[in-house]
Design a protein around this motif. Structure first.
Motif, PDB file in Angstrom:
ATOM      1  N   GLY A 292       7.168  52.168   4.038  1.00  0.00           N
ATOM      2  CA  GLY A 292       8.525  51.703   3.779  1.00  0.00           C
ATOM      3  C   GLY A 292       8.572  50.201   3.963  1.00  0.00           C
ATOM      4  O   GLY A 292       9.263  49.709   4.864  1.00  0.00           O
ATOM      5  N   LYS A 295      11.768  48.575   4.356  1.00  0.00           N
ATOM      6  CA  LYS A 295      12.629  49.144   5.392  1.00  0.00           C
ATOM      7  C   LYS A 295      12.397  48.436   6.716  1.00  0.00           C
ATOM      8  O   LYS A 295      11.321  47.909   6.983  1.00  0.00           O
ATOM      9  N   SER A 300      11.452  53.071   9.498  1.00  0.00           N
ATOM     10  CA  SER A 300      10.183  53.595   8.978  1.00  0.00           C
ATOM     11  C   SER A 300       9.318  54.234  10.060  1.00  0.00           C
ATOM     12  O   SER A 300       8.410  55.015   9.752  1.00  0.00           O
TER      13      SER A 300
END
Length: 343
Positions: A292, A295, A300
């Motif tokens: 991610g 993110k 994540s």
């Protein structure tokens, strides 16, 4: 995998073109693409050319490819043969190969780099996947005790079981490390790097010819860049990488669509690795974080622990609770991991 253009019969320039990773020299555009049916004619035409002074390994390479019947380089194996002996000499010099060294060479091809390694006084253990090329290299160098050729796929080859006994025999059980020096097929470069770098107990250095863009990316671990990935953390965990120089694409046969580059990895000993309890656990966390990439880590890494615990760990190491994986250096990830595994 690197896409290849036509099998150009034009000899290469006489020497590599050193450059910094971020400063690239202009090279002529590759010739128009020929169909695979034209490749045999290109090889025959190249073989028929008269030898040209200063052409280095060009005609020797073509003759080697045809020495046991016409052989077309296989795109599926990433076969791009080095035509310029000066590049091989620079590669050997970059690896600091000396008399008495033991060297693992991956994909020797026609043996042009092998010849440079032997000339430097090394004993070479060559691993070649292509049966035709393995036989060619054996025939080229005869029964010299300074060369052993194994027909095997390096990604499936158990180095510790087969290379380690050979190395110990050649070093007479002395506590000395071997080196890896290779013009590596571009299509297996990352896989081979991951295989070799954790072997600091066997090798002192891994010096490879890779695709230029790959070499630049592996040597540069700058955070907050689009190129910053888990492989950068892996490389710097196990080694000290250094971009050496770029090699123009016209030095290869067939000519690829990209330039090559020499990169050196000075391998670390286990006591030099970052202090984590488990490297497997550490890289599992790193990979999860980058899955991610855009993110925040508090999201994540939720499968490891709660968002509040991740935030507390980030705050503890002096980072904002909104940090993303591209914001963290290797040391940051190490400290974050060691805090989270204690939670």
């Amino acid at each position: 995998m690197v896409a290849l253009t036509s099998l150009s019969p034009a000899p290469p320039r006489p020497s590599p073109s050193p450059a910094t990773p971020r400063r690239r020299q202009q090279t002529p555009p590759p010739p128009h693409h020929r169909s695979s049916s034209c490749r045999g004619r290109a090889l025959r035409a190249a073989t028929a050319e008269a030898a040209t002074p200063g052409a280095d390994d060009y005609h020797a390479t073509i003759r080697s490819l045809n020495s046991r019947g016409r052989h077309v380089p296989r795109k599926s194996l990433g076969q791009n043969y080095m035509l310029n002996s000066r590049v091989n000499e620079e590669l050997v010099a970059a690896a600091g190969v000396e008399e008495g060294d033991v060297v693992l060479e991956i994909g020797p091809g026609t043996g042009s780099l092998t010849a440079a390694l032997l000339e430097a006084g090394a004993t070479v253990f060559a691993v070649e996947k292509d049966k035709h090329m393995a036989t060619l290299v054996k025939d080229r160098f005869g029964s010299t005790e300074q060369l052993k050729v194994i027909e095997e796929d390096i990604t499936k080859f158990h180095i510790r079981s087969h290379f380690l006994p050979f190395m110990n025999e050649k070093y007479n059980a002395a506590k000395k490390h071997a080196k890896v020096v290779s013009n590596l097929p571009f299509n297996v470069s990352t896989e081979v790097v991951k295989l070799l770098l954790p072997m600091g107990d066997i090798f002192s250095a891994v010096v490879l010819m890779l695709q230029d863009e790959t070499a630049v990316r592996l040597a540069d671990a700058s955070i907050q860049t689009p190129e910053y990935r888990p492989i950068n953390l892996f490389v710097n965990f196990y080694s000290k990488p250094e971009y050496k120089f770029r090699v123009d694409r016209e030095n290869f046969f067939p000519r690829p669509k990209v330039d090559g580059a020499i990169i050196s990895f000075k391998l670390k000993n286990s006591e030099e690795y970052p202090p984590v309890g488990s490297s497997k656990s550490f890289f599992s966390m790193v990979n999860s974080a980058f899955n991610g990439k855009r993110k925040m880590l508090r999201k994540s890494l939720q499968h490891l622990c709660s968002s509040s615990e991740v935030e507390a760990a980030l705050h503890n190491i002096g980072l904002p609770v909104t940090a993303r994986p591209s914001d963290l250096t290797l040391d940051d990830f190490v400290r974050l991991h060691n805090l989270l595994v204690e939670v």
